[in-house]
Design a protein around this motif. Structure first.
Motif, PDB file in Angstrom:
ATOM      1  N   GLY A 165       0.640   2.989   9.298  1.00  0.00           N
ATOM      2  CA  GLY A 165       0.125   4.093   8.512  1.00  0.00           C
ATOM      3  C   GLY A 165       0.199   3.921   7.010  1.00  0.00           C
ATOM      4  O   GLY A 165      -0.233   4.809   6.262  1.00  0.00           O
ATOM      5  N   ALA A 166       0.733   2.788   6.514  1.00  0.00           N
ATOM      6  CA  ALA A 166       0.808   2.569   5.073  1.00  0.00           C
ATOM      7  C   ALA A 166      -0.580   2.308   4.502  1.00  0.00           C
ATOM      8  O   ALA A 166      -1.464   1.755   5.171  1.00  0.00           O
ATOM      9  CB  ALA A 166       1.728   1.384   4.768  1.00  0.00           C
ATOM     10  N   THR A 167      -0.773   2.742   3.272  1.00  0.00           N
ATOM     11  CA  THR A 167      -2.045   2.546   2.589  1.00  0.00           C
ATOM     12  C   THR A 167      -1.949   1.324   1.685  1.00  0.00           C
ATOM     13  O   THR A 167      -1.033   1.230   0.855  1.00  0.00           O
ATOM     14  CB  THR A 167      -2.416   3.775   1.754  1.00  0.00           C
ATOM     15  N   LEU A 168      -2.886   0.405   1.824  1.00  0.00           N
ATOM     16  CA  LEU A 168      -2.901  -0.804   1.002  1.00  0.00           C
ATOM     17  C   LEU A 168      -4.030  -0.711  -0.024  1.00  0.00           C
ATOM     18  O   LEU A 168      -5.118  -0.206   0.291  1.00  0.00           O
ATOM     19  CB  LEU A 168      -3.115  -2.046   1.875  1.00  0.00           C
ATOM     20  N   PRO A 169      -3.810  -1.173  -1.233  1.00  0.00           N
ATOM     21  CA  PRO A 169      -4.862  -1.155  -2.259  1.00  0.00           C
ATOM     22  C   PRO A 169      -5.883  -2.266  -2.038  1.00  0.00           C
ATOM     23  O   PRO A 169      -5.962  -3.236  -2.802  1.00  0.00           O
ATOM     24  CB  PRO A 169      -4.073  -1.348  -3.559  1.00  0.00           C
TER      25      PRO A 169
END
Length: 895
Positions: A165-169
C-alpha cells in the motif's frame, strides 16, 4: 521504439534508464544541446531524468523509506566476511577468506537479481552450494537485524512496499534504453508498476549505415601505431572547431595501456612527451574512462604509505618512499640528506622491518639529522600512543592526525590536482568510517586492509579543463554509447567470445534456467554477439583490428564472431611513416668523444680485474661503472646476496687449506673428518665476516652455513681427492700489485698450487664457468689470464690456470688450461684442449695481445656497446636503461 524527438515531446515527468553512467551522461548532453535554444530549458530538464536503473531504484527507496539502510558494497562485503569467518563451512586450510567473501557476495547479489529459488533441495549437491545456503541465511538475518538491505534487493523490497500500500513517486513515463538488460527482479518491478506509468523502449540517436573496416598487423605495437595514424586523418590539427567524437575500445586495459599511450604520444600528439612550450601545458586529447583508481595517484599513494605504517614489519621500500617523499614536511630542503640516508641504510637493512627498527638501523653519522628524520620520528611517536583496537571512525581520526604529523600533503592548498585528490580521499575515508557497525573495533592491520580495499577500488580521474574528443574504454563500458568514429582494438579469437565463468556457489541448473549470461557458453556467446553488434553499430565509421601474433610470437586469428559480418579493408593507413618531424637547434661541442685518461691520472684508476671483465662485456658499461662511478642501487634482499656468499666461500676454503696444506693431509681424512674440518672453517669464516648479521636471523645464517659445508665437503671429496698428482697449496688469498698495460691493478689470488715443478693458479667461482670464456675473441672472464700475464711479467712463471666451480653440491666443475695436462682430474682429451707448452705459450701471447687492446680502449675512452650481446644477466644489467636498445633499427650492431 521512441527516439530523441519523441522523448522531447512527452508530457509530464520522464525517466530514461541507460546501461551505464557514461551512456546516461552522453544522452543528457544530447538532450541539453537539442533544447539549448528552447525557452524554459531548465524547467524542461527538471521533468526529465536520465540514469542507470540502479540509481533510479536507490532514489525511489531513499525518497520514501528511511527505516532500512541500503548498504554500500564494502559494507555488505564486511558483513559477509564476518559471517564466513565465523562459520564451520570455511575450510581450515583457507589462506584468503576475502577472495571467498567476494565470490559469495557476488553470488548473493545474483541470487536476488535473478530471483533464484530458495528451496534447500537445490543446494545439497556440493559443499559450495551448502555453504552458500548456510551463509545466505545468516547474512540475511544480520541484514534484517541491522534494518539494512543490499542494493540487489531493492527491486523486490520496493515491490513489496508497493503491494503493501505504499505510494512510490513513479514517473509518468519510464523509457528503457537500447542495449539495457534489466535483471529479472528489476523487470518484475517495472512490469508491476506499468499500470501507474507508461513503459516504452528508447533508442538514442543512431548512425545511419555505418562504414565498417578491418585492419590487421603482426604485433600490438603496429596495431596501436596504425590507430594513431588513423586518428591523424580524423582529427583536425587545431581543435578550435568542434572535433568529431572518437571512441577507442580495448579488450584488456592492462595489456594495451602502456603500448597505446606510447603510440598516441609518439605518433599522434608528440607535445604530450615534450617540455612545456612558453609555459603552455600540453593538452592530450584522449582520456582513459573509468580505468584509473584513487590509489594510482602519487599524492594518495604517499598518504597510503604513511597510513600503512603500524606495529608489524613492512617492506623496506615502503619506509624508504616515506623518507624520500615529496609529500612530507622537509621536502625539498632535506631531500639530498634523506637520499644519502636511504642509500647508506640499504646496505644494512632487512627487506622487512618496523619503523622503530628502520630508525634504529640508521648509521650513527646520520642520527643527528633531526630535520631530515623529523617526519618519520613524529610518525613513530604517534604510533606508540595508538590504541591496539578501535572503531573505523576512530581509526579515520587517527590516520588524519598521522598525516598531519608527517606534514602531508606538503603542497599548495589551491593546487587543483591536490584539491581533487584530497576531496576524493576524504570521500574514501567517509566510506571506511561507515563500517563501524559492520566491523566493530579492529586492529591496525585489519583497518588498513579494509581501507586499502576501498581506496584501490575507488575510480577516480583528475577533471580536465579541456575537452577530450577521444575516449578509451573497455568493451562492456562502451555499450550504449555512440561516436562519430570508433576503433575496436584487439578483436582476436581471445577477446570474443569470452569463456563462461559460472558462480561456484550457485547451482548451475538454476543459473542456466535464469539465463545468467556467464553460466554457460551458449548464453555467453549470445551476449558477446549482441555486444559486438552494438559496438559495430555505434559509430558512422567503425574499424575492427587484431594482431596476427601474440607477445610471444604465437599465432592469433580474428574474432570468429566477425565471420558473417562484411568488413572492408582499411588500406590507406601507413603506421611506419613518421607522424611528425621535429627540428630543433642543439648546440654540440666540436668533439664529443670521451676524453682519454691522461698519464698523470692513471694511478687513480680503480676497478682491478673487474674493469677488464666489464670492458669485455661492454666498453660503455665499464666507462659508466668505473669512470662515472655509476654504482648499482642497493636493494635489501632476503638472506645473503651473491657477493657475501662468494666471500664466505673464499674465506672458508682459505681456512680449510691453511690447515690441510696439501693433498696428503686431505687423503688421510675420511669423509666424516673432512666434513668436520669444513664445518669448523665455515664457522670461523662466518664469525670473522663483515656480513650484516644484525639484519640476518640465525636461521638464515645456519642455512647458509649448512649449504657451504655441503658444497665444500663434496668439492674436497669429489674433486680434490680425485686429483691425479700430488699437490701442495703454497699460497691462498695472496695480494698482488702491479701495472698491466699502463693500468695499475691490485689483485688477490685465491690460491696457488705447487704440483711438482709446476705452478697452478686457481680461482673459485660460485656461479657457472665455461672454457669458452677464456677465448681471446670473447674474453669474458679475464681474471686468471690477467693473473698469469702479470705473474709472468714479474718473473713468476705460471704453468696453468684453473676455474673451480662450487655452485652447489651437485654442480661441481673444473675448467683448466696449462702447459702439461688438460685437467687435474681424469678427463677425456678433446681437440681444443690446452695441455702442452706450445699451446699454453700461444694462449699467453694471445691473452697479452687482447689485454693490451682492452687497456688501450679503457685508457683511450672507448665506450662502444655491442647491442647484439645479451646483457640482461650480467653484473652491468642495471645500466641497460642508459642504452636505447629499442630504438635501434634492424641490423644495427655496435654503436
Amino acid at each position: 521504439m521512441l527516439e530523441l524527438d519523441d522523448l522531447l515531446s512527452l508530457d509530464g515527468h520522464s525517466v530514461v534508464l541507460m546501461p551505464s553512467d557514461a551512456s546516461a551522461r552522453q544522452l543528457r548532453d544530447e538532450i541539453a544541446r537539442a533544447r539549448s535554444a528552447t525557452e524554459g530549458d531548465q524547467a524542461f530538464l527538471e521533468t526529465l531524468s536520465v540514469m542507470p536503473p540502479e540509481q533510479w531504484l536507490a532514489e525511489l527507496w531513499d525518497s520514501q523509506f528511511a527505516d532500512r539502510q541500503v548498504l554500500r558494497p564494502v559494507q555488505l562485503l564486511a558483513l559477509a566476511q564476518a559471517v564466513i569467518e565465523d562459520s564451520d563451512a570455511l575450510p581450515d586450510d583457507c589462506l584468503n577468506s576475502t577472495a571467498i567473501s567476494r565470490q559469495f557476495v557476488d553470488a548473493f547479489q545474483r541470487h536476488a537479481d535473478y530471483l533464484l529459488s530458495d528451496d534447500r533441495q537445490h543446494y545439497l549437491f556440493s559443499r559450495e552450494y551448502q555453504a552458500f545456503y548456510q551463509w545466505r541465511e545468516v547474512l540475511q538475518a544480520k541484514l534484517d537485524a541491522d534494518a539494512a538491505l543490499a542494493s540487489s534487493q531493492l527491486p523486490s523490497a520496493l515491490l513489496a512496499r508497493r503491494q503493501a500500500g505504499a505510494t512510490l513517486p513513479l514517473p509518468d513515463h519510464l523509457l528503457i534504453g537500447e542495449h539495457l538488460r534489466l535483471t529479472p527482479a528489476q523487470r518484475r518491478f517495472v512490469d508491476a508498476c506499468s499500470e501507474a506509468m507508461t513503459v516504452q523502449d528508447f533508442r538514442p540517436p543512431q548512425n545511419q549505415l555505418p562504414r565498417r573496416y578491418r585492419f590487421s598487423t603482426d604485433q600490438i605495437q603496429q596495431e596501436c601505431r596504425g590507430l594513431a595514424a588513423w586518428l591523424r586523418q580524423r582529427l583536425p590539427a587545431e581543435l578550435d572547431v568542434p572535433p568529431p567524437q572518437i571512441g577507442i575500445v580495448v579488450p584488456d586495459v592492462n595489456r594495451y595501456r602502456a603500448t597505446l599511450d606510447a603510440a598516441l604520444r609518439r605518433d599522434f600528439y608528440p607535445p604530450s612527451a615534450l617540455p612545456w612550450h612558453d609555459g603552455v601545458e600540453p593538452r592530450e586529447p584522449w582520456v582513459w574512462e573509468g580505468q584509473e583508481t584513487l590509489l594510482g595517484y602519487p599524492l594518495i599513494r604517499a598518504a597510503w604509505d604513511i597510513i600503512g605504517i603500524g606495529p608489524r614489519p613492512l617492506p623496506y621500500e615502503q619506509l624508504s618512499r616515506v623518507l624520500r617523499s615529496r609529500f612530507v614536511s622537509g621536502w625539498p630542503e632535506q631531500r639530498y640528506t634523506r637520499a644519502e640516508i636511504d642509500l647508506n641504510l640499504r646496505k644494512y637493512a632487512t627487506p622487512e622491518l618496523t619503523l622503530t627498527g628502520f630508525l634504529a638501523q640508521i648509521p650513527q653519522k646520520w642520527r643527528n639529522e633531526t630535520e631530515a628524520l623529523a617526519p618519520l620520528s613524529a610518525v613513530s611517536s604517534a604510533l606508540s600512543q595508538a590504541p591496539s583496537r578501535q572503531l573505523p571512525s576512530e581509526w579515520v581520526r587517527f590516520f588524519d592526525g598521522l598525516l598531519v604529523t608527517a606534514g602531508w600533503p606538503n603542497a599548495a592548498d589551491d593546487d587543483p590536482v591536490v584539491m581533487q585528490c584530497r576531496k576524493s580521499f576524504s570521500q574514501a575515508m567517509d566510506v571506511f568510517r561507515a563500517l563501524d557497525r559492520q566491523l566493530g573495533p579492529v586492529d591496525h592491520s585489519t583497518a588498513t586492509r579494509w581501507l586499502q580495499h576501498i581506496i584501490s577500488g575507488k575510480r577516480f580521474a583528475i577533471a580536465r579543463d579541456w575537452h577530450c574528443p577521444i575516449r578509451i574504454l573497455g568493451y562492456d563500458e562502451a555499450v550504449g554509447l555512440h561516436f562519430d568514429h570508433l576503433w575496436l582494438l584487439g578483436l582476436d579469437d581471445r577477446a570474443l567470445p569470452r569463456p563462461a565463468q559460472p558462480s561456484p556457489f550457485l547451482p548451475l541448473a538454476l543459473q542456466r534456467q535464469a539465463g545468467i549470461v556467464d553460466s554457460e557458453p551458449r548464453l555467453q556467446l549470445a551476449w558477446d554477439r549482441e555486444l559486438l553488434n552494438a559496438l559495430l553499430g555505434s559509430a558512422g565509421e567503425v574499424v575492427a583490428s587484431h594482431c596476427r601474433e601474440d607477445e610471444n610470437g604465437g599465432p592469433l586469428s580474428p574474432c570468429s564472431l566477425l565471420n558473417n559480418i562484411e568488413l572492408m579493408p582499411l588500406d590507406n593507413i601507413d603506421a611506419a611513416e613518421p607522424a611528425y618531424r621535429i627540428k630543433a637547434e642543439l648546440p654540440l661541442p666540436n668533439n664529443d668523444a670521451v676524453r682519454a685518461i691522461p698519464p698523470e691520472r692513471r694511478s687513480r684508476i680503480r676497478g682491478g680485474t673487474g674493469l677488464f671483465k666489464e670492458y669485455a662485456q661492454s666498453p660503455f658499461f665499464a666507462f659508466a661503472k668505473y669512470r662515472l662511478a655509476l654504482g648499482e642501487f642497493e636493494m635489501p634482499a632476503e638472506g645473503l646476496d651473491h657477493r657475501s656468499q662468494g666471500q664466505l666461500l673464499h674465506d672458508s676454503l682459505q681456512k680449510v687449506w691453511t690447515e690441510l696444506k696439501d693433498k696428503d693431509h686431505l687423503d688421510a681424512l675420511n669423509d666424516g673428518q673432512v666434513e668436520a674440518l669444513v664445518g669448523r672453517a665455515v664457522e670461523a669464516a662466518i664469525a670473522k665476516s663483515t656480513i650484516p648479521k644484525a639484519r640476518l636471523n640465525n636461521a638464515v645464517i645456519k642455512m647458509e652455513a649448512a649449504r657451504l659445508v655441503a658444497v665444500i665437503t663434496q668439492w674436497l671429496i669429489q674433486r680434490e681427492k680425485q686429483r691425479t698428482e700430488p699437490f701442495a697449496v703454497v699460497e691462498t688469498e695472496v695480494p698482488r700489485e702491479g701495472v698491466l698495460m699502463g693500468i695499475p691493478l691490485r689483485l688477490r689470488l685465491d690460491r696457488v698450487d705447487q704440483i711438482g715443478d709446476k705452478r697452478l693458479l686457481i680461482d673459485y667461482k660460485s656461479g657457472a664457468v665455461d672454457n669458452k670464456s677464456w677465448n681471446v675473441d670473447d674474453l669474458s672472464e679475464p681474471q686468471l689470464p690477467i693473473y698469469a700475464v702479470m705473474e709472468a711479467e714479474q718473473g713468476r712463471a705460471v704453468d696453468g690456470i684453473m676455474l673451480a666451480q662450487l655452485k652447489s653440491a651437485d654442480e661441481l666443475k673444473i675448467v683448466m688450461r696449462s702447459n702439461w695436462v688438460n685437467s687435474v682430474v681424469k678427463k677425456r682429451a678433446a681437440g681444443n684442449d690446452v695441455d702442452s707448452a706450445e699451446k699454453w705459450q700461444g694462449d699467453l701471447q694471445s691473452w697479452s695481445t687482447a689485454l693490451q687492446s682492452m687497456a688501450e680502449g679503457i685508457l683511450g675512452g672507448d665506450i662502444a656497446h655491442d647491442f647484439n650481446r645479451n646483457h640482461h644477466r650480467g653484473f652491468g644489467a642495471y645500466l641497460l636503461p642508459l642504452v636505447r636498445e629499442s630504438d635501434l633499427q634492424d641490423g644495427e650492431g655496435e654503436a
